[in-house]
Motif scaffolding. Structure first.
Motif, mmCIF file in Angstrom:
data_model
loop_
_atom_site.group_PDB
_atom_site.id
_atom_site.type_symbol
_atom_site.label_atom_id
_atom_site.label_comp_id
_atom_site.label_asym_id
_atom_site.label_seq_id
_atom_site.Cartn_x
_atom_site.Cartn_y
_atom_site.Cartn_z
ATOM 1 N N GLU A 91 1.015 -1.066 0.025
ATOM 2 C CA GLU A 91 -0.099 -0.048 -0.073
ATOM 3 C C GLU A 91 0.854 1.268 -0.061
ATOM 4 O O GLU A 91 1.756 1.468 0.651
ATOM 5 N N GLU A 95 -2.315 4.381 -4.224
ATOM 6 C CA GLU A 95 -3.638 4.246 -3.847
ATOM 7 C C GLU A 95 -4.157 5.290 -3.119
ATOM 8 O O GLU A 95 -5.318 5.594 -3.776
ATOM 9 N N GLU A 96 -3.724 6.097 -2.371
ATOM 10 C CA GLU A 96 -4.177 7.082 -1.851
ATOM 11 C C GLU A 96 -4.520 8.503 -2.804
ATOM 12 O O GLU A 96 -5.575 8.944 -3.132
ATOM 13 N N GLU A 97 -3.796 8.690 -3.882
ATOM 14 C CA GLU A 97 -3.710 9.494 -4.979
ATOM 15 C C GLU A 97 -4.891 8.781 -5.863
ATOM 16 O O GLU A 97 -5.775 9.787 -6.174
ATOM 17 N N GLU A 98 -5.001 7.607 -6.149
ATOM 18 C CA GLU A 98 -5.887 7.171 -7.136
ATOM 19 C C GLU A 98 -7.304 7.333 -6.246
ATOM 20 O O GLU A 98 -8.248 7.770 -7.043
ATOM 21 N N THR A 99 -7.460 6.917 -5.023
ATOM 22 C CA THR A 99 -8.654 7.219 -4.251
ATOM 23 C C THR A 99 -9.201 8.759 -4.056
ATOM 24 O O THR A 99 -10.452 9.033 -4.538
ATOM 25 N N GLU A 100 -8.104 9.574 -4.163
ATOM 26 C CA GLU A 100 -8.539 11.109 -4.299
ATOM 27 C C GLU A 100 -9.106 11.414 -5.657
ATOM 28 O O GLU A 100 -10.050 12.131 -5.875
ATOM 29 N N LEU A 102 -10.341 9.374 -7.743
ATOM 30 C CA LEU A 102 -11.838 8.804 -8.032
ATOM 31 C C LEU A 102 -12.889 9.543 -7.302
ATOM 32 O O LEU A 102 -13.907 10.076 -7.501
ATOM 33 N N VAL A 103 -12.652 10.071 -5.864
ATOM 34 C CA VAL A 103 -13.569 10.716 -5.261
ATOM 35 C C VAL A 103 -13.862 12.098 -5.961
ATOM 36 O O VAL A 103 -14.894 12.447 -5.874
#
Length: 162
Positions: A91, A95-100, A102-103
């Motif tokens: 992790e 993943e955090e960038e992708e999550t941000e 996507l949001v």
């Protein structure tokens, strides 16, 4: 000639009766053979079961099963710890960038601009509401003391005054 015809018919009837009796006897013999072979098979199974019972050591088998259970639980814990460690190691910031992203994409699709709303948000802190207290709820039955209901009602009234 008529007498011979009648005798022949009686002979035929007797032969049919004899044939059915012989078939019945044949079926009985077959049933007896089946019963005998079943008995012999049960005798063999009984011998095999007796021999297995003599060879089986129940306390040792129980020890083996308990050790298996312990080792299985230990393996499950190690697997879980290793899985968590691998997940933590893999992790990353990606993943955090992708999550941000996507949001942000979802919010843009529904027309919410979170950045502009955060700028408009007040800078002062807002007082947090008091934590809700749990009130015990009781159902009164006819066998209970009616004073308990009054006591609970008084406690509820005191809580509402706060």
């Amino acid at each position: 000639m008529a007498k011979d015809l009648i005798r022949t018919r009686h002979q035929i009837t007797k032969f049919y009766a004899l044939k059915s009796q012989l078939q019945g006897i044949s079926l009985r013999i077959q049933t007896l053979k089946s019963t005998q072979s079943m008995g012999e098979a049960m005798k063999g199974v009984t011998k095999a079961m007796r021999q297995m019972n003599r060879q089986m050591n129940l306390p040792a088998l129980q020890k083996i099963m308990q050790e298996f259970e312990r080792q299985n639980e230990r393996m499950e814990m190690v697997t879980e710890v290793m899985g968590d460690a691998i997940d933590d190691a893999l992790e990353g910031d990606e993943e955090e960038e992708e999550t941000e992203e996507l949001v942000s994409q979802v919010l843009d699709e529904i027309g919410i601009d979170i950045d502009s709303q955060l700028i408009k948000a007040p800078a002062t802190s807002v007082a947090a509401p008091a934590a809700p207290t749990k009130v015990a709820q009781a159902t009164a039955t006819s066998a209970e003391d009616p004073g308990i209901d009054d006591d609970l009602q008084a406690r509820l009234d005191n809580l509402r005054k706060m």
